[in-house]
Design a protein around this motif. Structure first.
Motif, PDB file in Angstrom:
ATOM      1  N   VAL A 626      42.278   4.921  -8.360  1.00 18.55           N
ATOM      2  CA  VAL A 626      41.120   4.281  -8.820  1.00 18.55           C
ATOM      3  C   VAL A 626      39.710   4.668  -8.668  1.00 18.55           C
ATOM      4  N   ARG A 627      39.732   5.546  -7.632  1.00 15.88           N
ATOM      5  CA  ARG A 627      38.446   5.883  -7.217  1.00 15.88           C
ATOM      6  C   ARG A 627      37.820   7.241  -7.969  1.00 15.88           C
ATOM      7  N   ASN A 628      38.957   8.006  -8.322  1.00 14.51           N
ATOM      8  CA  ASN A 628      38.836   9.296  -8.968  1.00 14.51           C
ATOM      9  C   ASN A 628      38.622   8.841 -10.735  1.00 14.51           C
ATOM     10  N   LEU A 629      39.486   8.045 -11.144  1.00 15.03           N
ATOM     11  CA  LEU A 629      39.264   7.554 -12.427  1.00 15.03           C
ATOM     12  C   LEU A 629      37.721   6.806 -12.783  1.00 15.03           C
ATOM     13  N   PHE A 630      37.231   5.999 -11.886  1.00 14.07           N
ATOM     14  CA  PHE A 630      36.125   5.401 -11.898  1.00 14.07           C
ATOM     15  C   PHE A 630      34.928   6.281 -11.886  1.00 14.07           C
ATOM     16  N   ASP A 654      48.993  -5.817  -0.458  1.00  7.44           N
ATOM     17  CA  ASP A 654      47.857  -5.474   0.392  1.00  7.44           C
ATOM     18  C   ASP A 654      46.574  -6.558   0.089  1.00  7.44           C
ATOM     19  N   GLN A 655      46.219  -7.265   1.069  1.00  9.57           N
ATOM     20  CA  GLN A 655      45.111  -8.150   0.711  1.00  9.57           C
ATOM     21  C   GLN A 655      43.723  -7.441   0.550  1.00  9.57           C
ATOM     22  N   GLY A 656      43.696  -6.433   0.819  1.00  7.04           N
ATOM     23  CA  GLY A 656      42.581  -5.457   0.778  1.00  7.04           C
ATOM     24  C   GLY A 656      42.329  -4.740  -0.503  1.00  7.04           C
ATOM     25  N   THR A 657      43.280  -4.996  -1.549  1.00 14.17           N
ATOM     26  CA  THR A 657      43.247  -4.208  -2.685  1.00 14.17           C
ATOM     27  C   THR A 657      42.329  -4.713  -3.645  1.00 14.17           C
ATOM     28  N   ALA A 658      42.253  -6.154  -3.686  1.00 15.26           N
ATOM     29  CA  ALA A 658      41.291  -6.634  -4.619  1.00 15.26           C
ATOM     30  C   ALA A 658      39.858  -6.255  -4.356  1.00 15.26           C
ATOM     31  N   ASP A 659      39.588  -6.461  -3.019  1.00 12.23           N
ATOM     32  CA  ASP A 659      38.181  -6.034  -2.510  1.00 12.23           C
ATOM     33  C   ASP A 659      37.857  -4.672  -2.903  1.00 12.23           C
ATOM     34  N   PHE A 660      38.849  -3.680  -2.608  1.00 13.47           N
ATOM     35  CA  PHE A 660      38.537  -2.311  -2.965  1.00 13.47           C
ATOM     36  C   PHE A 660      38.182  -2.266  -4.334  1.00 13.47           C
TER      37      PHE A 660
END
Length: 798
Positions: A626-630, A654-660
């Motif tokens: 996600v980070r590298n594509l964005f 993982d509850q943090g996926t959406a926030d990330f």
């Protein structure tokens, strides 16, 4: 000694010091001038004497020239003697081959001091010359003059110069003293005003009357300004002092009323103040404690060993830093009773950082410590089942491993994982799952009541059982009975009946094991293989077992994956999803993750992703992608394609996926409609509630989802209804051979029709032949993807 030197330094007045300095300066200038002139005048006198001697020599030769030719020696004697008496000539001599005459006169009596003559050291000049007449030499004439008259002349000049200097010095001193007198009056006024302020008269000021020099007037003005400022400062200090007294009283009342005990000491650690709470806890009154060392009033000991403990206030004073008391410390009161305390010590510093004293704040935590001990005991129990928890099992395994290595004891550990437990949670809810665990663990606990068994819940539906002093055959016999009893177990909830299975991995502890992590890993590996065999199986860990070796290889991938991350050897590829439906203008791609090996060869995800999924590394992959594509889309605005990314099952839960994802989306200011995520049907079903929450959260921002490998798992219309995905990605097993396999054609047609009826678009993957592509076009599938249309290509990040 310094005071004595200060008195000596101020013995003479300013006027005396200035006059003395001027006198010394003029005297020095006089001496320097005198010496300089003396050398010059002495040289001039010496030259004048020499010239005079030469003139006298010439005069003698002229006078006696005729007598020399006539050789009238009596006349020569008479002429030489007569001239010698009248011209201050010390010596006149004429010498010829047949005649010689010398006339001498005494030196004039000097009127100058003898030391002056000695200091000048002016020698008598001597002049000599041959007496020649007509080219013939008739003799030699010598003349020496007396230097005394020249010395007396120089002495007279010195005396006159000295008198002039004395008169000038006297006049200068008188004039300077008069000038200084004008300024002394101003300085005296300053002195009187300063003494008045020193005695407490802060209103004293200096008059600015005329008559003083500008410097003295400016000094007076500065003094008056300083006096005004000092007066204001004193007034402010008096006000602050009154406020400080009030604040001190308020602080004293506050310290005495707070619930914590407070002890204040000086810089040596001697007590200056203790509040009533400290009196109560220590057993010392304030008057009895004052002046005593803090270690005497507050003796500290270790609660477990009874050894003395250094008082933290002593450490704080020595180290000039805040110090907290070590845990498990108690104080012994004068009555002998012990009291558990917790305290903090801190130094009291001046503005310059110097330690002025210290403060010790402590409170009674006996009740809290007893409560913590009870909590510590409860911390080793699972709150739901009442069994030992993972922490207790790890402690017991550590002790068992030590027993194996040091005493040769025998221990067997088995890892128990319930089969089909998630189905109960997903179907009936977590309350049903909790009730199932309570009933099942009650059954297991009855079987493990012996001292040879230690049963613990490791987490979720996973349990651990440790056999003490038991052989492997005996342990396996017990485990088989437990498995059979679980197989017979039935759980009823809301008129639903569930059957469970159990997968068990077994390992025997041996002295070659290094830590409990190795024990758990071996048992977990064996359990994982037992579950892969279909459930309700028992697997003993064997290092040479092929299947177990494969699982171990997966563990090796964990280390390789970690190194690859550190070496930045993961790369992104993309494969186009070709649109068959009309009206889709933007290109669509799926992002694929690849690993570049140390030799540069590209490794497909099928080799390392299973290990990453199993050992919890998949979410790290997902976030990296996600980070590298964005970041790529942010730096390549010319690329307006739509991209789909894969999410693992662990990322779904993982509850943090959406926030990330949302944070990264806001960071790069991307259009959410260009981003979609693909989740496999199996992973979505396994994490149904979490997956539904994730899809709804990201869909609210415009991000779409696709169900990947649809039809391969346990498809259910209920699941499809709960998961609001925008795309259904048909599994490649159904697409392969579609043009000649009627069953696959029927299944793909049914899934495509169902998707369109539900308002979803379809994507067919693994399209590799023209026949398959033709059938998919006929069915009206929206997107197709496969090597026939586009082979994956490297995403150029630069």
């Amino acid at each position: 000694m310094n005071e004595h030197m200060g008195v000596r330094a101020t013995r003479y007045s300013l006027t005396a010091n200035i006059l003395g300095a001027v006198f010394a300066l003029i005297l020095l200038m006089y001496l320097v001038t005198l010496i300089g002139l003396g050398f010059s005048l002495r040289e001039r006198a010496q030259k004048n004497l020499e010239l005079a001697t030469e003139r006298e020599l010439s005069a003698f030769m002229t006078v006696i020239q005729d007598q020399v030719l006539l050789r009238d020696y009596p006349a020569i004697e008479q002429l030489i003697a007569a001239r010698t008496r009248h011209e201050h000539i010390l010596l006149a001599r004429f010498v010829s081959p047949g005649f010689s005459y010398e006339a001498r006169t005494p030196s004039v009596h000097p009127t100058s001091p003898a030391w002056f003559s000695l200091m000048l050291d002016l020698p008598a000049p001597l002049a000599e010359s041959d007496v020649k007449v007509g080219g013939s030499n008739y003799g030699r004439m010598s003349v020496m003059l007396d230097p005394t008259p020249s010395v007396q002349g120089l002495w007279s000049l010195t005396v006159r110069f000295t008198w002039l200097v004395i008169i000038g010095l006297a006049v200068s001193m008188l004039l300077l003293n008069w000038l200084l007198g004008r300024n002394r009056r101003g300085l005296a006024a300053l002195r009187e005003a300063a003494r008045a302020i020193e005695t407490g008269n802060l209103r004293a000021r200096v008059s600015l009357a005329h008559g003083s020099s500008p410097e003295v007037r400016e000094t007076k003005l500065a003094f008056n300004h300083m006096a005004d400022h000092v007066s204001q400062l004193v007034s402010a200090l008096e006000s602050e002092h009154a406020d400080l007294l009030v604040e001190k009283e308020r602080l004293r009342v506050t310290i005495e009323s707070i619930g914590d005990a407070v002890i204040v000491t000086d810089s040596r650690g001697l007590i200056e103040f203790i509040n009533p709470k400290a009196e109560e806890l220590t057993g010392y009154s304030s008057s009895h404690a004052r002046g005593r060392p803090v270690s005497e009033v507050l003796p500290l000991f270790n609660e477990d060993s009874g050894a003395p403990v250094t008082n933290p206030l002593e450490l704080a004073l020595r180290g000039n830093q805040v110090v907290e008391l070590a845990s498990h410390s108690v104080i012994v009161r004068p009555s002998g009773a012990t009291l558990a305390i917790s305290d903090t010590a801190a130094p009291i510093r001046s503005r310059e950082g110097k330690v002025l004293g210290g403060v010790l704040v402590f409170h009674d935590e006996s009740e809290m410590r007893r409560l913590m001990q009870r909590l510590a005991q409860q911390a080793e129990r699972d709150h739901l089942t009442g069994l030992w928890n993972r922490r207790a099992m790890e402690n017991r395994l550590a002790a068992a491993l030590q027993g194996v290595q040091q005493k040769g004891q025998r221990y067997i550990f088995c890892y128990i994982d319930l089969d089909r437990f998630k189905l109960v949670n997903d179907t009936c809810g977590h309350r049903a799952g909790d009730a199932l665990l309570q009933r099942l663990t009650a059954l297991l606990a009855r079987r493990a009541e012996s001292e040879q068994h230690f049963l613990a819940r490791l987490g979720g539906d996973e349990f651990g059982l440790l056999f003490v002093d038991t052989t492997l055959p005996a342990a396996l016999e017990y485990i088989q009975g437990m498995r059979d009893e679980i197989d017979r177990f039935r759980f009823e909830w809301d008129e639903k009946v569930f059957r469970l299975g159990v997968s068990i991995g077994v390992t025997e502890l041996h002295s070659g094991m290094t830590d409990i992590g190795e024990i758990l890993a071996q048992a977990d590996t064996a359990c994982y293989h037992a579950k892969s065999l279909g459930g309700s199986m028992i697997q003993v860990y064997e290092k040479t077992h092929p299947a177990l070796q494969k699982i171990s290889d997966e563990m090796q991938w964990v280390s390789a994956i970690t190194k690859a991350f550190e070496a930045h050897r993961f790369v992104l590829y993309r494969q186009q999803k070709v649109a068959l439906a009309p009206g889709i203008a933007q290109p669509h791609y799926e992002i694929l993750l690849r690993l570049r090996g140390e030799d540069g060869v590209i490794i497909s995800p099928g080799e390392f992703l299973p290990a990453a999924e199993r050992y919890g590394l998949a979410p790290s992959f997902d976030r990296w992608v996600v980070r590298n594509l964005f970041a790529y889309l942010d730096t390549h605005p010319e690329d307006q394609a739509w991209y789909a990314l894969n999410l693992s099952g662990r990322s779904l839960s993982d509850q943090g996926t959406a926030d990330f994802v949302l944070e990264e989306l806001d960071r790069y200011k991307l259009d959410p409609a260009r981003i979609s995520f693909e989740v496999t049907e199996t992973a979505a079903i396994d994490n149904l509630d979490a997956c539904e929450r994730l899809i709804l959260t990201l869909q609210s921002r415009g991000i779409q989802f696709a169900l990947d490998d649809f039809g391969k798992g346990q498809s259910s219309l209920g699941y499809l209804k709960r998961l609001p995905a925008a795309y259904l990605k048909l599994d490649g097993d159904f697409v392969r051979g579609l043009d000649h396999n009627r069953e696959n054609l029927a299944i793909v047609k049914a899934m495509h029709t169902l998707a369109h009826e539900l308002g979803k678009q379809t994507v067919a993957e693994q399209v590799e032949t023209q026949g398959e592509l033709g059938c998919l076009k006929t069915l009206g599938v929206d997107f197709v993807q496969g090597y026939l249309l586009h082979r994956p290509e490297l995403l150029q990040m630069d």
